[in-house]
Design an enzyme around this catalytic site. Structure first.
Site, PDB file in Angstrom:
ATOM      1  N   TYR A  79       0.818  -1.198   0.173  1.00 60.94           N
ATOM      2  CA  TYR A  79      -0.133  -0.124   0.124  1.00 60.94           C
ATOM      3  C   TYR A  79       0.732   1.069   0.055  1.00 60.94           C
ATOM      4  O   TYR A  79       1.869   1.219   0.764  1.00 60.94           O
ATOM      5  CB  TYR A  79      -0.840   0.025   1.296  1.00 60.94           C
ATOM      6  CG  TYR A  79      -1.944  -1.131   1.415  1.00 60.94           C
ATOM      7  CD1 TYR A  79      -2.825  -1.375   0.262  1.00 60.94           C
ATOM      8  CD2 TYR A  79      -1.969  -1.988   2.307  1.00 60.94           C
ATOM      9  CE1 TYR A  79      -3.849  -2.371   0.404  1.00 60.94           C
ATOM     10  CE2 TYR A  79      -2.880  -2.922   2.611  1.00 60.94           C
ATOM     11  CZ  TYR A  79      -3.769  -3.214   1.579  1.00 60.94           C
ATOM     12  OH  TYR A  79      -4.677  -4.130   1.645  1.00 60.94           O
ATOM     13  N   PHE A 119      -1.784  -6.993   1.772  1.00 60.52           N
ATOM     14  CA  PHE A 119      -3.099  -6.817   2.254  1.00 60.52           C
ATOM     15  C   PHE A 119      -3.519  -6.338   3.559  1.00 60.52           C
ATOM     16  O   PHE A 119      -4.435  -5.942   3.942  1.00 60.52           O
ATOM     17  CB  PHE A 119      -3.902  -8.076   1.653  1.00 60.52           C
ATOM     18  CG  PHE A 119      -3.972  -8.224   0.161  1.00 60.52           C
ATOM     19  CD1 PHE A 119      -4.440  -7.467  -0.655  1.00 60.52           C
ATOM     20  CD2 PHE A 119      -3.319  -9.429  -0.082  1.00 60.52           C
ATOM     21  CE1 PHE A 119      -4.584  -7.920  -2.142  1.00 60.52           C
ATOM     22  CE2 PHE A 119      -3.223  -9.836  -1.428  1.00 60.52           C
ATOM     23  CZ  PHE A 119      -4.001  -9.271  -2.474  1.00 60.52           C
ATOM     24  N   HIS A 138      -8.128 -10.615  -8.806  1.00 60.13           N
ATOM     25  CA  HIS A 138      -7.658  -9.806  -7.893  1.00 60.13           C
ATOM     26  C   HIS A 138      -8.728  -9.407  -7.076  1.00 60.13           C
ATOM     27  O   HIS A 138      -9.706  -8.894  -7.653  1.00 60.13           O
ATOM     28  CB  HIS A 138      -6.662  -8.585  -8.172  1.00 60.13           C
ATOM     29  CG  HIS A 138      -5.984  -8.082  -7.124  1.00 60.13           C
ATOM     30  ND1 HIS A 138      -6.637  -6.844  -6.469  1.00 60.13           N
ATOM     31  CD2 HIS A 138      -4.574  -8.093  -6.799  1.00 60.13           C
ATOM     32  CE1 HIS A 138      -5.652  -6.681  -5.485  1.00 60.13           C
ATOM     33  NE2 HIS A 138      -4.565  -7.316  -5.865  1.00 60.13           N
TER      34      HIS A 138
END
Length: 226
Positions: free
Chosen positions: A66, A77, A186
């Protein structure tokens, strides 16, 4: 970068002597010196710190960390407690609820999975702030290919959850018939409805582990008291 000190260190030792890794190391040091880069340098290898090689039962591959402030901490994640749950993880939680009936928790901290043998690895381990995929092509892909090669040689069953094209490209490294490879779209809002929702990867992973006499993953993330 914090040093890997568990059993991954010996397995990865040949990579540290290669020219690409020396170039990568210099480039990463330069990037952290000049730009805001995520995750924090001491968290780059958290996936390896938290899931020793001997304990790996399941592998989840992400693309890159991220890239917004405070999100990345070295597990694909996952975000630290107190950070808003990103859309892709929201969709992972939705699939977990539909697949296994897991309650959707109030945070996105997935260390519980890592501690049970889920290696949560991005294909690229660093990123410039607010610039997705900005560290693509500087050497991380070769390093994580080596990780996949190491996992491929393990003589125990491992299940790989490959979501989206970058993750599925890693399947080319996997030839061991003892392993299970599961592919899906995804979980991003852009693609989750194209095959991630309804893939039932979590129940399939647990069924595979149990068939081979291994403890299944407890995928339920508990709420943090507010």
């Amino acid at each position: 970068m914090s040093q890997i000190t568990n059993d991954w260190a010996e397995a990865l030792k040949p990579e540290y002597r290669k020219e690409y890794y020396r170039s990568l190391y210099l480039k990463i040091n330069e990037e952290y010196g000049r730009f805001a880069v995520y995750p924090p340098a001491d968290d780059i290898f958290n996936a390896f710190h938290l899931t020793p090689l001997k304990d790996v039962k399941c592998v989840i591959i992400g693309q890159d960390p991220y890239h917004d402030t405070g999100q990345a901490h070295g597990l694909c994640f996952s975000v630290k407690p107190g950070v808003a749950i990103p859309p892709s993880l929201q969709n992972i939680y939705k699939e977990l609820h539909n697949d296994l009936g897991c309650r959707i928790p109030n945070h996105g901290y997935l260390e519980k999975w890592a501690s049970q043998g889920v290696l949560m690895l991005n294909s690229v381990l660093t990123v410039r702030a607010h610039q997705a995929n900005s560290h693509r092509g500087i050497g991380w892909e070769q390093f994580t290919d080596a990780v996949m090669d190491i996992l491929n040689t393990q003589d125990r069953p491992i299940v790989f959850l490959l979501w989206g094209r970058p993750a599925q490209q890693k399947a080319a490294r996997l030839s061991n018939p003892r392993h299970l490879i599961l592919r899906a779209a995804h979980p991003s809002p852009l693609s989750a409805y194209k095959g991630f929702f309804g893939c039932r990867h979590f129940s399939q992973a647990n069924a595979f582990l149990e068939e081979h006499g291994l403890e299944p993953i407890d995928w339920q993330i508990e709420d943090i008291p507010e």
